[in-house]
Design a protein around this motif. Structure first.
Motif, short mmCIF file in Angstrom:
data_model
loop_
_atom_site.label_atom_id
_atom_site.label_comp_id
_atom_site.label_asym_id
_atom_site.label_seq_id
_atom_site.Cartn_x
_atom_site.Cartn_y
_atom_site.Cartn_z
N ASN A 33 47.68 38.27 43.08
CA ASN A 33 47.71 36.72 42.65
C ASN A 33 46.70 36.24 42.18
O ASN A 33 46.64 35.47 41.11
N LYS A 34 45.23 36.49 42.57
CA LYS A 34 44.09 36.00 42.04
C LYS A 34 43.76 36.52 40.72
O LYS A 34 43.15 35.88 39.85
N LEU A 35 44.17 37.71 40.18
CA LEU A 35 43.76 38.59 39.20
C LEU A 35 44.75 38.12 38.01
O LEU A 35 45.99 38.17 38.29
N ALA A 36 44.48 37.55 36.98
CA ALA A 36 45.51 37.10 35.88
C ALA A 36 46.09 38.28 35.34
O ALA A 36 47.42 38.46 35.14
N ARG A 37 45.37 39.39 34.84
CA ARG A 37 45.80 40.54 34.37
C ARG A 37 45.50 41.75 35.05
O ARG A 37 44.36 42.64 34.30
N PRO A 38 46.00 41.87 35.90
CA PRO A 38 45.55 43.21 36.88
C PRO A 38 45.68 44.60 35.88
O PRO A 38 46.92 44.68 35.44
N ASN A 39 44.70 45.51 35.79
CA ASN A 39 44.75 46.49 35.31
C ASN A 39 43.58 47.34 35.62
O ASN A 39 42.47 47.69 35.17
N ALA A 40 43.86 48.07 36.62
CA ALA A 40 43.02 48.88 37.63
C ALA A 40 42.19 50.03 36.82
O ALA A 40 41.05 50.17 36.89
N PRO A 41 42.79 50.79 36.03
CA PRO A 41 41.97 51.69 35.20
C PRO A 41 40.97 51.20 34.35
O PRO A 41 39.95 51.85 34.21
N LEU A 42 41.42 50.20 33.50
CA LEU A 42 40.57 49.57 32.83
C LEU A 42 39.28 48.96 33.47
O LEU A 42 38.01 49.06 33.39
N GLY A 43 39.52 48.21 34.73
CA GLY A 43 38.48 47.71 35.63
C GLY A 43 37.49 48.85 36.18
O GLY A 43 36.34 48.55 36.03
N TYR A 44 37.96 49.74 36.60
CA TYR A 44 37.12 51.11 37.19
C TYR A 44 36.49 51.62 35.95
O TYR A 44 35.28 52.12 36.17
N GLY A 45 36.94 51.65 34.78
CA GLY A 45 36.60 52.47 33.65
C GLY A 45 35.32 51.62 33.38
O GLY A 45 34.18 52.16 33.02
N LEU A 46 35.39 50.15 33.19
CA LEU A 46 34.44 49.25 32.85
C LEU A 46 33.15 49.43 33.91
O LEU A 46 32.16 49.60 33.63
N CYS A 47 33.40 49.70 35.22
CA CYS A 47 32.43 49.79 36.10
C CYS A 47 31.51 51.18 36.11
O CYS A 47 30.43 51.49 36.20
N PHE A 48 32.45 52.22 35.56
CA PHE A 48 31.80 53.56 35.47
C PHE A 48 30.80 53.55 34.01
O PHE A 48 29.79 54.12 34.00
N LEU A 49 31.31 52.94 33.21
CA LEU A 49 30.43 52.47 31.99
C LEU A 49 29.37 51.91 32.36
O LEU A 49 27.90 52.10 31.67
#
Length: 332
Positions: free
Chosen positions: A163-179
């Protein structure tokens, strides 16, 4: 710098460093999640321009490092020239921005775990590019960390977090972390190269050079044209002073945390600093889960323990290697 005093003095100094690092970075982590997920004001708007956090952090750390050089530096020796940090600052600017941007799509505990797996891209690049051979215990560490992060990413996220995340997209989020990790690897390698070429360079010199270029890059990116996002971010802070205050405290926590890390490294070595920062990440996850109302499931806690078991094992391997080196020096 060599730490002086008896055993009690060193224990008190170490406790002081631990308290400083933990309090600064745990507070910063909570504020980072707050700024990225909280809705400010009666209109309930979120602070979308998270790159502004990096700009504010760079400016505060730039001023801080300049003051430390002027007040505390007693050496007249010149370190690396300011222009030598331009390339490392590019990746140092883009990397953290990706880590902060990831908070739009994943929870803060998920981001912390993903960024804890720094050894994975290091080992992959070392094997593929440089042909480095790693030991079985090192592969075990990597397996524990990678497995824990993967299990956490695949586990069900709580409805409160969603509910706190407006546009949840886990693959994109973890991809940004690894970049982010990949860019950090280049930054660290470049800084090591600068230290090798200019041995008289101090930690404050590096902090000043990196934050100077980082400030230049982000100012151009966020204020380089009439309708750039920086102007909108400043206007948001004017309309929502609570957000501006959170951002200021976030930046001050980062600057204070860096100071305690430098003090720890200079007095006790990098291994002690790694141990403190690793355990701090675990505590950050616990504090974030308790304070922000984002409860972790049993599977997620198992993933957290798996990751930190791998990191603890890695610290033990480094400690054992250091002990062997010291024994060889004594025997020589």
């Amino acid at each position: 710098m060599e730490a002086h005093g008896g055993g009690v003095g060193r224990v008190l100094l170490l406790a002081f460093c631990i308290a400083g690092i933990w309090s600064a970075y745990i507070t910063q982590g909570v504020l980072q999640e707050t700024v990225s997920t909280k809705r400010f004001g009666p209109d309930g708007k979120r602070f979308e321009h998270l790159s502004f956090l990096n700009l504010a952090q760079n400016v505060v750390c730039l001023i801080w490092s300049f003051l430390m050089i002027k007040v505390w530096s007693r050496s007249s020796a010149r370190g690396a020239p300011w222009w030598s940090y331009w390339s490392a600052s590019i990746t140092n600017t883009i990397g953290p921005a990706m880590g902060i941007e990831a908070l739009k799509y994943i929870s803060y505990p998920g981001q912390v775990l993903a960024k804890s797996s720094k050894m994975i891209p290091v080992m992959v690049m070392g094997t593929l590019v440089y042909g480095i051979k790693y030991t079985i215990p090192e592969y075990i560490c990597t397996f524990l960390v990678a497995g824990g992060v993967s299990a956490f990413a695949l586990s069900k996220t709580s409805s409160k977090t969603m509910n706190k995340l407006a546009r949840p997209n886990a693959p994109l989020g973890y991809g940004l972390c690894f970049l982010n990790l990949a860019f950090d690897g280049f930054t660290n390698a470049t800084q090591d190269s600068i230290n090798a070429r200019y041995p008289k360079t101090t930690a404050w010199d590096i902090m000043l050079g990196m934050n100077l270029w980082g400030t230049i890059y982000i100012v151009v990116y966020m204020f380089g044209w009439p309708h750039a996002s920086g102007f909108t971010a400043v206007q948001f802070c004017r309309e929502h002073p609570e957000a501006a205050w959170d951002i200021l405290v976030y930046c001050l926590c980062g600057a204070v945390g860096q100071n305690f890390m430098f003090l720890t490294i200079s007095c006790f070595g990098s291994l002690v600093n790694t141990t403190i920062t690793t355990t701090r990440k675990f505590v950050s996850i616990v504090v974030s889960s308790l304070l922000s109302g984002n409860p972790l499931s049993l599977k997620q806690w198992a993933s957290v323990l798996m990751v930190f078991s791998g990191l603890s094992f890695q610290i033990f391997l480094k400690w054992r290697k250091l002990q062997r080196i010291q024994k060889k020096k004594k025997g020589a």
